[in-house]
Design an enzyme around this catalytic site. Structure first.
Site, short mmCIF file in Angstrom:
data_model
loop_
_atom_site.label_atom_id
_atom_site.label_comp_id
_atom_site.label_asym_id
_atom_site.label_seq_id
_atom_site.Cartn_x
_atom_site.Cartn_y
_atom_site.Cartn_z
N THR A 3 2.47 -10.64 -6.43
CA THR A 3 2.62 -11.84 -5.29
C THR A 3 2.08 -11.19 -3.85
OG1 THR A 3 4.69 -11.73 -4.68
CG2 THR A 3 4.18 -13.25 -6.46
N ARG A 63 6.56 -4.30 -1.66
CA ARG A 63 5.66 -5.53 -2.08
C ARG A 63 5.58 -5.58 -3.35
NH1 ARG A 63 -0.37 -6.00 0.43
NH2 ARG A 63 -1.02 -5.20 -1.43
N ASP A 119 0.94 5.93 -3.46
CA ASP A 119 0.51 6.73 -4.57
C ASP A 119 -0.41 7.85 -4.51
OD1 ASP A 119 1.86 5.10 -6.09
OD2 ASP A 119 -0.22 3.88 -7.22
N ASP A 157 -3.98 2.81 -2.60
CA ASP A 157 -2.63 2.79 -2.38
C ASP A 157 -2.18 4.08 -1.79
OD1 ASP A 157 0.33 3.22 -2.82
OD2 ASP A 157 0.03 1.23 -4.33
C1 PRP Z 1 2.78 -0.66 1.05
C2 PRP Z 1 2.67 -0.04 2.49
C3 PRP Z 1 3.53 -1.03 3.24
C4 PRP Z 1 2.89 -2.62 2.67
C5 PRP Z 1 1.53 -3.06 3.25
O1 PRP Z 1 3.88 -0.33 0.50
O2 PRP Z 1 3.16 1.06 2.42
O3 PRP Z 1 4.65 -1.16 3.42
O4 PRP Z 1 2.62 -2.04 1.33
O5 PRP Z 1 1.65 -4.30 2.73
P1 PRP Z 1 1.69 -5.83 3.71
O6 PRP Z 1 1.24 -5.46 4.88
O7 PRP Z 1 0.78 -6.72 2.65
O8 PRP Z 1 3.34 -6.26 3.37
P2 PRP Z 1 4.32 -0.72 -1.07
O9 PRP Z 1 5.43 -2.11 -0.80
O10 PRP Z 1 3.11 -0.70 -1.73
O11 PRP Z 1 5.40 0.34 -1.35
P3 PRP Z 1 4.96 2.01 -1.24
O12 PRP Z 1 5.37 2.44 0.11
O13 PRP Z 1 6.23 2.39 -2.19
O14 PRP Z 1 3.67 2.36 -1.67
N1 URA Z 2 -0.54 -0.93 0.53
C1 URA Z 2 -1.34 -0.02 0.37
O1 URA Z 2 -1.01 1.23 0.09
N2 URA Z 2 -2.67 -0.16 0.38
C2 URA Z 2 -3.17 -1.50 0.95
O2 URA Z 2 -4.25 -1.58 0.99
C3 URA Z 2 -2.23 -2.18 1.00
C4 URA Z 2 -0.94 -2.35 0.96
#
Ligand code: PRP
Ligand code: URA
Length: 211
Positions: free
Chosen positions: A109, A105, A206, A203
């Site tokens: 944005t 993501r 993280d 997050d």
């Molecule tokens: C997070 C999460 C989902 C996404 C959810 O991943 O693990 O994949 O955001 O958000 P959405 O429903 O608005 O698309 P992120 O892209 O932050 O990457 P990560 O897994 O590396 O933390």
């Molecule tokens: N990704 C996350 O890890 N947490 C949120 O709340 C939304 C997207």
């Protein structure tokens, strides 16, 4: 909402969520208690799979009208955070095949971007457990389902397992993919201005992997 399955809100489950939502929970506890919820989600996913009759004979010589799963399954994790759910799936399904989709993501944005996928060759013949702990806007998971559908997986064979869902993501998902089953542990209030789930847990990637 018949394809949205929320885990029973037992006191135990509420206690597990209290720990992982707490900003003061340290990483080792976050991992331990998130893993426990993941295991419950996987078990519920398995509950949803169809079975067929499998009569067996017991050591007493009696016949028992048993059942067995009808089809084969595989997991597909949305990297990075979704990889945290692979072990829970492996613990329940020995030597399960696991594919990967890297979707990130955009931090400004909140729009998802697809970087990479590697999926089992026969995925179109399997039930797919799609693994990602967070369903926020739904953009990332929807992009992953598009990839699965392009590979020939019908919607009704996709089960999306997540720990926390926002109403916005559930709405997008159920409208776009009415046949996909969503299995979640909790549905939160809304998204905040940064498109994070609220009250949420922050997050997930993280907290599980970094901080
Ligand atoms: C997070 C999460 C989902 C996404 C959810 O991943 O693990 O994949 O955001 O958000 P959405 O429903 O608005 O698309 P992120 O892209 O932050 O990457 P990560 O897994 O590396 O933390
Ligand atoms: N990704 C996350 O890890 N947490 C949120 O709340 C939304 C997207």
């Amino acid at each position: 909402m018949s394809n949205v399955i929320v885990l029973p809100q037992t006191n135990q489950l509420k206690g597990l969520y209290t720990i992982i939502r707490d900003r003061n929970t340290k990483r080792s506890d976050f991992i331990f208690y998130a893993d426990r919820i993941i295991r419950l989600l996987v078990e519920e996913g398995l509950n949803q799979l169809p079975v067929e009759p499998a009569p067996i004979e017991t050591p007493t010589g009696s016949t028992f009208s048993g059942v067995k799963f009808q089809g084969k399954i595989c997991g597909v994790s949305i990297m990075r955070a979704g990889e945290s759910m692979e072990q829970g799936l492996r613990e329940c399904c020995r030597s399960v095949r696991i594919g990967k989709i890297l979707i990130q993501r955009d931090e400004e944005t909140a729009q998802p971007k697809l970087f990479y996928d590697k999926l089992p060759a026969d995925i179109d013949n399997r039930y797919v457990f799609l693994l990602d702990p967070m369903l926020a806007t739904g953009g990332s998971a929807a992009m992953a389902v598009d990839v699965l559908k392009e590979r020939g997986v019908p919607e009704e064979r996709i089960l999306f397992l997540n720990l926390l869902a926002a109403p916005e993501g559930i709405k997008l998902f159920t409208e776009k993919f009415p046949q996909v089953k969503i299995i979640t542990g909790a549905i939160d209030d809304c998204l905040d201005e940064k498109k994070y789930i609220s009250p949420g847990l922050g997050d997930f990637g993280d907290r599980y992997y970094c901080i």
